[in-house]
Design an enzyme around this catalytic site. Sequence first.
Site, PDB file in Angstrom:
ATOM      1  N   ASP A  78     -22.875   8.441  27.615  1.00  0.00           N
ATOM      2  CA  ASP A  78     -24.223   9.139  26.310  1.00  0.00           C
ATOM      3  C   ASP A  78     -23.710   8.448  25.263  1.00  0.00           C
ATOM      4  O   ASP A  78     -22.158   9.388  25.174  1.00  0.00           O
ATOM      5  CB  ASP A  78     -24.274  10.718  26.783  1.00  0.00           C
ATOM      6  CG  ASP A  78     -25.681  10.726  25.818  1.00  0.00           C
ATOM      7  OD1 ASP A  78     -26.694   9.712  25.219  1.00  0.00           O
ATOM      8  OD2 ASP A  78     -25.804  11.693  25.407  1.00  0.00           O
TER       9      ASP A  78
ATOM     10  N   HIS B 155     -29.933  10.412  13.586  1.00  0.00           N
ATOM     11  CA  HIS B 155     -29.347  11.436  13.956  1.00  0.00           C
ATOM     12  C   HIS B 155     -28.028  12.181  13.729  1.00  0.00           C
ATOM     13  O   HIS B 155     -27.753  13.687  13.182  1.00  0.00           O
ATOM     14  CB  HIS B 155     -29.374  11.000  15.920  1.00  0.00           C
ATOM     15  CG  HIS B 155     -28.901  12.350  16.927  1.00  0.00           C
ATOM     16  ND1 HIS B 155     -29.877  13.546  16.190  1.00  0.00           N
ATOM     17  CD2 HIS B 155     -27.971  12.626  16.985  1.00  0.00           C
ATOM     18  CE1 HIS B 155     -29.368  14.287  17.615  1.00  0.00           C
ATOM     19  NE2 HIS B 155     -28.289  13.635  17.904  1.00  0.00           N
TER      20      HIS B 155
ATOM     21  N   GLU C  13     -34.290  15.063  23.854  1.00  0.00           N
ATOM     22  CA  GLU C  13     -33.764  14.138  23.334  1.00  0.00           C
ATOM     23  C   GLU C  13     -33.901  12.858  23.108  1.00  0.00           C
ATOM     24  O   GLU C  13     -34.101  12.377  24.388  1.00  0.00           O
ATOM     25  CB  GLU C  13     -31.575  13.714  23.263  1.00  0.00           C
ATOM     26  CG  GLU C  13     -30.787  15.183  22.354  1.00  0.00           C
ATOM     27  CD  GLU C  13     -29.205  15.344  22.305  1.00  0.00           C
ATOM     28  OE1 GLU C  13     -28.991  14.398  22.564  1.00  0.00           O
ATOM     29  OE2 GLU C  13     -29.029  15.619  21.662  1.00  0.00           O
TER      30      GLU C  13
ATOM     31  N   GLU D  26     -34.057   9.164  23.825  1.00  0.00           N
ATOM     32  CA  GLU D  26     -33.209   7.807  24.017  1.00  0.00           C
ATOM     33  C   GLU D  26     -34.127   7.008  25.329  1.00  0.00           C
ATOM     34  O   GLU D  26     -34.210   7.062  25.729  1.00  0.00           O
ATOM     35  CB  GLU D  26     -31.366   8.393  24.675  1.00  0.00           C
ATOM     36  CG  GLU D  26     -30.886  10.339  23.900  1.00  0.00           C
ATOM     37  CD  GLU D  26     -30.157  10.131  24.244  1.00  0.00           C
ATOM     38  OE1 GLU D  26     -29.461   9.149  25.214  1.00  0.00           O
ATOM     39  OE2 GLU D  26     -29.395  11.486  24.569  1.00  0.00           O
TER      40      GLU D  26
ATOM     41  N   ASP E 112     -32.450  13.590  27.053  1.00  0.00           N
ATOM     42  CA  ASP E 112     -31.378  13.932  27.799  1.00  0.00           C
ATOM     43  C   ASP E 112     -31.355  15.233  27.170  1.00  0.00           C
ATOM     44  O   ASP E 112     -31.089  16.047  26.171  1.00  0.00           O
ATOM     45  CB  ASP E 112     -30.355  13.620  26.205  1.00  0.00           C
ATOM     46  CG  ASP E 112     -29.225  13.960  27.085  1.00  0.00           C
ATOM     47  OD1 ASP E 112     -28.220  14.600  27.389  1.00  0.00           O
ATOM     48  OD2 ASP E 112     -28.300  13.863  26.162  1.00  0.00           O
TER      49      ASP E 112
END
Length: 411
Positions: free
Chosen positions: A122, A129, A195, A197, A229
């Site tokens: 990741d 962010h 999250e 992503e 995530d």
Amino acid sequence: METWIDIPKNSDFSIHNIPFGIFSTKNLKNRVGIAIGEMILDLKLSSELGVFDHLTFDFSVFDNKFLNDFISLGKSITNDVRLTIQKELSDSFSVLRNNSSVLIKQSDAQMHLPLKIGDYTDFYSSIEHASNIGSMFRDPSNPLLPNWKHIPVGYHGRASSIIASDIDIHRPKGQVLLPDQKKPVFQPSSRVDFELEMGFVIGKKSNLGDSISTDEAEDYIFGNVLFNDWSARDIQKWEYVPLGPFLGKSFASSISPWIVTIEALDLYKVKGPEQTPKVLSYLEYSGMKNYDINLEVSIQPEGSKESIVCSSNFKYMYWNMVQQLAHHTINGCNINVGDLMASGTISGKDKGSYGSMLELSWGGKNPVTLDDGSSRVFINDNDSVIMRGYCEKDGKRVGFGEVRTKLKGSK
Ligand code: CA
């Protein structure tokens, strides 16, 4: 390109897309398919009808629980398979048209995790962010750590807990340091977050000791998925010093079921943000390597309607995928087919584009109001989090469908 299949307007799965996934039905065990409109084309059955007879490969790759063997055939084959499907679905006289059993309604099928994921990494590549997090937890006047603009920062995550869409997860338990305390307590996380992503799937292996240049990197990327995530902020906050994320992250990450090839995304390439200071030479790249992908996150409380809480875009990424891959392998670390890399939370400049509740509620200080009048600072038990994404240009739409996960109470 026109197709004889009836595709609803604004479908993510247009003739320009042809994403690969693993599906099953009551009568068919797990196998490879592609999404087209509201249907799935069964590639095992298609191969038995001779659709791929002009290509030389072992068709048993379609009779498989995972896409790894198919992807391992290499782009010279997988791109031809995709183009062949496009041609057959455009050709009114295609053999597929006379065999209705090759098309299955998506509503009659179940989708599965499409890959056997070996390794998962990741990144942390959105400057908005990283700046938001740095402002909240360190110094608003100097939110980025000194390395951030020089390295696509990342960590090695856990592959075993990456799950398909529509699989429920449970609120994780762990060590939490409560405010003004010196010793931690053990309890269910009270700060479970998503999250937003994008993930990318490795389509070609590299050898130990070799590095992949930014020029070569696209050849190693099969395609992309939406990636949620899941994060437990209170567990993460106590554990992350000095070695980074661990149990606050590893309880679950969810991916969308259809892998959209980077060839299908080619039309939607855009220029990335200016990178200053200048990056080291191995991270330099030429051409457009960012992608204009509209992204959206909704929260759906149990028995209630969905509320959109975030609208972002993959094009905001400071570090792009080819830079991430070049950096990942610059030390000689090898990658394998089926490895998954994730972008890091994708936030934009505006408040409504922040890709996590941590940012949207600014550390829990500003509750987010949902359409049903309830409010959230983080994710409640029995909420579903839904992520969607699509590209659109010149009347051509290519999308990802959705990844949907319900958070249940602690076990
Ligand atoms: Ca992340």
